[in-house]
Enzyme design. Structure first.
Site, PDB file in Angstrom:
ATOM      1  N   ARG A 132      37.419  44.281  40.449  1.00  0.00           N
ATOM      2  CA  ARG A 132      38.713  44.917  40.685  1.00  0.00           C
ATOM      3  C   ARG A 132      38.519  46.397  40.976  1.00  0.00           C
ATOM      4  NH1 ARG A 132      40.750  48.113  36.973  1.00  0.00           N
ATOM      5  NH2 ARG A 132      39.754  48.200  34.942  1.00  0.00           N
ATOM      6  N   LEU A 133      39.513  46.953  41.593  1.00  0.00           N
ATOM      7  CA  LEU A 133      39.600  48.393  41.783  1.00  0.00           C
ATOM      8  C   LEU A 133      40.936  48.820  41.192  1.00  0.00           C
ATOM      9  CD1 LEU A 133      38.376  48.755  45.489  1.00  0.00           C
ATOM     10  CD2 LEU A 133      37.113  49.348  43.433  1.00  0.00           C
ATOM     11  N   ASP A 134      40.964  49.953  40.507  1.00  0.00           N
ATOM     12  CA  ASP A 134      42.199  50.440  39.909  1.00  0.00           C
ATOM     13  C   ASP A 134      43.261  50.662  40.979  1.00  0.00           C
ATOM     14  OD1 ASP A 134      41.061  50.400  37.400  1.00  0.00           O
ATOM     15  OD2 ASP A 134      40.474  52.518  37.458  1.00  0.00           O
ATOM     16  N   LYS A 135      44.509  50.603  40.569  1.00  0.00           N
ATOM     17  CA  LYS A 135      45.636  50.729  41.505  1.00  0.00           C
ATOM     18  C   LYS A 135      45.544  51.983  42.380  1.00  0.00           C
ATOM     19  CE  LYS A 135      50.670  50.633  41.738  1.00  0.00           C
ATOM     20  NZ  LYS A 135      51.916  50.445  40.990  1.00  0.00           N
TER      21      LYS A 135
END
Length: 180
Positions: A132-135
């Protein structure tokens, strides 16, 4: 094993490596992978001595998204097993309970990627983001389209074989070569 044993219990007893938990066995039954005496087994199915249990693997991908894409995605690389997409800033990778305002990468990648060809062993029901990548972060997101690719990539991340590089755009003078 009792004279009539629930199918998930039988699966665990027959192949503990493939079905290490009842949860995994039930999931296989829900997916229609277990056949008992030539008929699709269900979680409530029971087996008796002399019954024939067969497993079938999904060879056709299941992702056929409904509706329209929440936003367009740039696909940087794609083959039959993996894809790399560009995640824009301001978009969540995985939606929170109740959904994400404006959509999520999980939903968008289903629309942007082509399913693996029919006959591909281990084709996933939908493509999965491997990490994942942060928002607020934009960048490349690795996606798996088959179970073997997903497992291999997850293990690579876990073993820290994947090297990530982050770049930041700053305004003003930054003292030194690195810092917070």
């Amino acid at each position: 094993i009792a004279p009539t044993t629930p199918l998930p219990e039988l699966l665990c007893a027959i192949d503990a490596e493939k079905f290490p938990s009842m949860s995994r066995a039930r999931k296989s039954c829900r997916r229609g992978e277990a056949i008992i005496n030539g008929r699709e087994g269900r979680c409530i199915s029971v087996g008796s001595p002399g019954d024939t249990i067969t497993l079938q693997a999904r060879v056709a991908p299941g992702f056929q998204p409904r509706g329209k894409a929440p936003f367009d995605l740039d696909v940087v690389y794609e083959d039959d097993a993996v894809a790399v997409v560009y995640k824009p800033a301001g978009v969540v990778t995985h939606p929170p309970p109740g959904g994400a305002v404006g959509g999520s990468m999980r939903t968008a990648i289903m629309h942007a990627l082509k399913p693996p060809p029919v006959g591909t062993a281990g084709a996933l029901y939908r493509p999965h983001a491997v990490h994942r990548l942060d928002k607020p972060t934009s960048g490349l997101l690795l996606c798996a389209k088959t179970k073997p690719a997903l497992v291999h990539l997850q293990r690579s991340f876990e073993a820290r074989l994947v090297h990530k590089r982050y770049s930041a755009v700053v305004s003003g003078y930054v003292e030194g070569e690195e810092g917070e």
